[in-house]
Design a protein around this motif. Structure first.
Motif, PDB file in Angstrom:
ATOM      1  N   PHE A  32      -8.350   0.848   0.573  1.00 39.10           N
ATOM      2  CA  PHE A  32      -6.760   0.748   0.222  1.00 39.10           C
ATOM      3  C   PHE A  32      -6.462   0.459  -1.076  1.00 39.10           C
ATOM      4  O   PHE A  32      -7.318  -0.257  -1.800  1.00 39.10           O
ATOM      5  CB  PHE A  32      -6.162  -0.532   1.085  1.00 39.10           C
ATOM      6  N   CYS A  33      -5.446   0.818  -1.620  1.00 39.68           N
ATOM      7  CA  CYS A  33      -4.894   0.505  -3.138  1.00 39.68           C
ATOM      8  C   CYS A  33      -3.584  -0.256  -2.765  1.00 39.68           C
ATOM      9  O   CYS A  33      -2.930   0.070  -2.148  1.00 39.68           O
ATOM     10  CB  CYS A  33      -4.527   1.644  -3.736  1.00 39.68           C
ATOM     11  N   HIS A  34      -3.814  -1.296  -3.218  1.00 37.14           N
ATOM     12  CA  HIS A  34      -2.523  -2.072  -3.293  1.00 37.14           C
ATOM     13  C   HIS A  34      -1.756  -1.955  -4.436  1.00 37.14           C
ATOM     14  O   HIS A  34      -2.428  -2.467  -5.576  1.00 37.14           O
ATOM     15  CB  HIS A  34      -2.868  -3.724  -3.048  1.00 37.14           C
ATOM     16  N   TYR A  35      -0.321  -1.573  -4.552  1.00 37.62           N
ATOM     17  CA  TYR A  35       0.287  -1.458  -5.659  1.00 37.62           C
ATOM     18  C   TYR A  35       1.234  -2.464  -6.155  1.00 37.62           C
ATOM     19  O   TYR A  35       1.855  -3.336  -5.105  1.00 37.62           O
ATOM     20  CB  TYR A  35       1.004  -0.074  -5.524  1.00 37.62           C
ATOM     21  N   ARG A  36       1.600  -3.025  -7.167  1.00 38.00           N
ATOM     22  CA  ARG A  36       2.657  -3.894  -7.789  1.00 38.00           C
ATOM     23  C   ARG A  36       2.979  -3.750  -9.015  1.00 38.00           C
ATOM     24  O   ARG A  36       2.283  -2.813  -9.699  1.00 38.00           O
ATOM     25  CB  ARG A  36       1.684  -5.407  -7.655  1.00 38.00           C
ATOM     26  N   LEU A  37       3.861  -4.247  -9.357  1.00 41.15           N
ATOM     27  CA  LEU A  37       4.697  -4.003 -10.718  1.00 41.15           C
ATOM     28  C   LEU A  37       3.617  -4.798 -11.773  1.00 41.15           C
ATOM     29  O   LEU A  37       3.015  -5.861 -11.646  1.00 41.15           O
ATOM     30  CB  LEU A  37       5.918  -4.845 -10.754  1.00 41.15           C
ATOM     31  N   THR A  38       3.654  -4.106 -12.966  1.00 43.92           N
ATOM     32  CA  THR A  38       2.824  -4.635 -14.189  1.00 43.92           C
ATOM     33  C   THR A  38       3.368  -5.753 -14.723  1.00 43.92           C
ATOM     34  O   THR A  38       2.597  -6.690 -15.218  1.00 43.92           O
ATOM     35  CB  THR A  38       2.392  -3.429 -14.935  1.00 43.92           C
ATOM     36  N   SER A  39       4.762  -5.800 -14.485  1.00 40.93           N
ATOM     37  CA  SER A  39       5.183  -7.031 -15.101  1.00 40.93           C
ATOM     38  C   SER A  39       6.604  -7.335 -14.499  1.00 40.93           C
ATOM     39  O   SER A  39       7.282  -6.397 -14.047  1.00 40.93           O
ATOM     40  CB  SER A  39       5.715  -6.781 -16.547  1.00 40.93           C
ATOM     41  N   PRO A  40       7.139  -8.583 -14.419  1.00 43.08           N
ATOM     42  CA  PRO A  40       8.543  -8.991 -13.889  1.00 43.08           C
ATOM     43  C   PRO A  40       9.707  -8.150 -14.881  1.00 43.08           C
ATOM     44  O   PRO A  40      10.801  -8.011 -14.383  1.00 43.08           O
ATOM     45  CB  PRO A  40       8.459 -10.331 -13.650  1.00 43.08           C
ATOM     46  N   GLU A  97       6.531   4.251   4.728  1.00 41.65           N
ATOM     47  CA  GLU A  97       7.408   3.653   5.839  1.00 41.65           C
ATOM     48  C   GLU A  97       8.685   2.969   5.286  1.00 41.65           C
ATOM     49  O   GLU A  97       9.811   3.384   5.792  1.00 41.65           O
ATOM     50  CB  GLU A  97       6.578   2.400   6.593  1.00 41.65           C
ATOM     51  N   LEU A  98       8.452   2.197   4.220  1.00 46.81           N
ATOM     52  CA  LEU A  98       9.767   1.803   3.676  1.00 46.81           C
ATOM     53  C   LEU A  98      10.743   2.912   3.120  1.00 46.81           C
ATOM     54  O   LEU A  98      12.103   2.514   3.268  1.00 46.81           O
ATOM     55  CB  LEU A  98       9.372   0.717   2.704  1.00 46.81           C
ATOM     56  N   THR A 106       0.891  -1.105   0.041  1.00 47.90           N
ATOM     57  CA  THR A 106       0.009  -0.002  -0.114  1.00 47.90           C
ATOM     58  C   THR A 106       1.023   1.128   0.045  1.00 47.90           C
ATOM     59  O   THR A 106       2.060   1.139   0.175  1.00 47.90           O
ATOM     60  CB  THR A 106      -0.892  -0.138   1.201  1.00 47.90           C
ATOM     61  N   ALA A 107       0.328   2.434  -0.440  1.00 44.97           N
ATOM     62  CA  ALA A 107       1.172   3.635  -0.293  1.00 44.97           C
ATOM     63  C   ALA A 107       1.634   3.876   1.172  1.00 44.97           C
ATOM     64  O   ALA A 107       2.721   4.419   1.466  1.00 44.97           O
ATOM     65  CB  ALA A 107       0.208   4.835  -0.769  1.00 44.97           C
ATOM     66  N   GLY A 108       0.992   3.471   1.908  1.00 48.28           N
ATOM     67  CA  GLY A 108       1.218   3.760   3.576  1.00 48.28           C
ATOM     68  C   GLY A 108       2.446   2.903   3.795  1.00 48.28           C
ATOM     69  O   GLY A 108       3.346   3.306   4.500  1.00 48.28           O
ATOM     70  N   LYS A 148       3.641  10.699   2.552  1.00 47.21           N
ATOM     71  CA  LYS A 148       2.586   9.864   1.672  1.00 47.21           C
ATOM     72  C   LYS A 148       2.125  10.619   0.442  1.00 47.21           C
ATOM     73  O   LYS A 148       2.019   9.980  -0.628  1.00 47.21           O
ATOM     74  CB  LYS A 148       1.293   9.746   2.712  1.00 47.21           C
ATOM     75  N   ALA A 149       2.315  11.934   0.477  1.00 44.94           N
ATOM     76  CA  ALA A 149       2.160  12.873  -0.837  1.00 44.94           C
ATOM     77  C   ALA A 149       3.024  12.627  -1.765  1.00 44.94           C
ATOM     78  O   ALA A 149       2.929  12.341  -2.743  1.00 44.94           O
ATOM     79  CB  ALA A 149       1.984  14.120  -0.368  1.00 44.94           C
ATOM     80  N   ASN A 150       4.395  12.599  -1.362  1.00 48.37           N
ATOM     81  CA  ASN A 150       5.364  12.321  -2.232  1.00 48.37           C
ATOM     82  C   ASN A 150       5.298  10.719  -2.810  1.00 48.37           C
ATOM     83  O   ASN A 150       5.602  10.680  -3.926  1.00 48.37           O
ATOM     84  CB  ASN A 150       6.871  12.579  -1.360  1.00 48.37           C
ATOM     85  N   VAL A 151       5.252   9.951  -2.114  1.00 52.87           N
ATOM     86  CA  VAL A 151       5.035   8.536  -2.426  1.00 52.87           C
ATOM     87  C   VAL A 151       3.858   8.552  -3.536  1.00 52.87           C
ATOM     88  O   VAL A 151       4.076   7.973  -4.648  1.00 52.87           O
ATOM     89  CB  VAL A 151       4.497   7.318  -1.335  1.00 52.87           C
ATOM     90  N   SER A 152       2.721   9.220  -3.285  1.00 56.20           N
ATOM     91  CA  SER A 152       1.508   8.992  -4.033  1.00 56.20           C
ATOM     92  C   SER A 152       2.022   9.820  -5.654  1.00 56.20           C
ATOM     93  O   SER A 152       1.649   9.351  -6.531  1.00 56.20           O
ATOM     94  CB  SER A 152       0.449   9.854  -3.662  1.00 56.20           C
ATOM     95  N   GLN A 153       2.857  10.795  -5.521  1.00 54.63           N
ATOM     96  CA  GLN A 153       3.440  11.426  -6.597  1.00 54.63           C
ATOM     97  C   GLN A 153       4.097  10.397  -7.559  1.00 54.63           C
ATOM     98  O   GLN A 153       3.968  10.303  -8.646  1.00 54.63           O
ATOM     99  CB  GLN A 153       4.155  12.801  -6.474  1.00 54.63           C
ATOM    100  N   HIS A 154       5.089   9.809  -6.956  1.00 60.17           N
ATOM    101  CA  HIS A 154       5.971   8.964  -7.677  1.00 60.17           C
ATOM    102  C   HIS A 154       5.096   7.682  -8.132  1.00 60.17           C
ATOM    103  O   HIS A 154       5.286   7.388  -9.062  1.00 60.17           O
ATOM    104  CB  HIS A 154       6.979   8.263  -6.513  1.00 60.17           C
ATOM    105  N   LEU A 155       4.262   7.132  -7.404  1.00 60.12           N
ATOM    106  CA  LEU A 155       3.199   5.945  -7.877  1.00 60.12           C
ATOM    107  C   LEU A 155       2.290   6.722  -9.120  1.00 60.12           C
ATOM    108  O   LEU A 155       2.188   5.834  -9.969  1.00 60.12           O
ATOM    109  CB  LEU A 155       2.447   5.641  -6.723  1.00 60.12           C
TER     110      LEU A 155
END
Length: 118
Positions: A72-80, A42-43, A36-38, A48-55
């Protein structure tokens, strides 16, 4: 505009999205699994605003996908292949570093043309 021009412009947009260290860090974490963005906040230590911009940039370039689950939005890579691309670039960098070290070692082994006065 020619097809080649469009193709190279699209390549440039993807590489521009990959050109930021924090976006590469986000890709690294998403390569380990969805977050998640949250969690990414943390990582990475970013706001959170900056992470959201990058995402948002990564999503716009088709590198990251968002799966909504309730609030919640769960983010993942579109492809390996996103990670494979980063790995290829990492190998290029390591090769360049090896060449630089080898060049410096060769230069250091060259006898100076004139002796330095002591």
């Amino acid at each position: 505009m020619s097809a080649d021009t469009v193709r190279f412009a699209l390549f440039a947009e993807v590489f521009a999205a990959l050109a930021h260290p924090k976006r590469l860090e986000i890709i690294h974490y998403l390569g380990e699994g969805q977050h998640t963005a949250g969690e990414l906040t943390e990582l990475t230590g970013l706001s959170k605003a900056n992470v959201s911009q990058h995402l948002s940039i990564l999503k716009a370039r088709g590198l990251v996908h968002c799966d909504k689950c309730g609030t919640f939005c769960h983010y993942r890579l579109t492809s390996p292949e996103v990670l494979q691309t980063c790995e290829i670039v990492r190998h290029l960098i390591l090769e360049q570093m090896d060449l630089t070290v080898a060049s410096r070692q060769k230069l250091a082994a060259v006898v100076p043309l004139r002796k330095e006065s002591s």
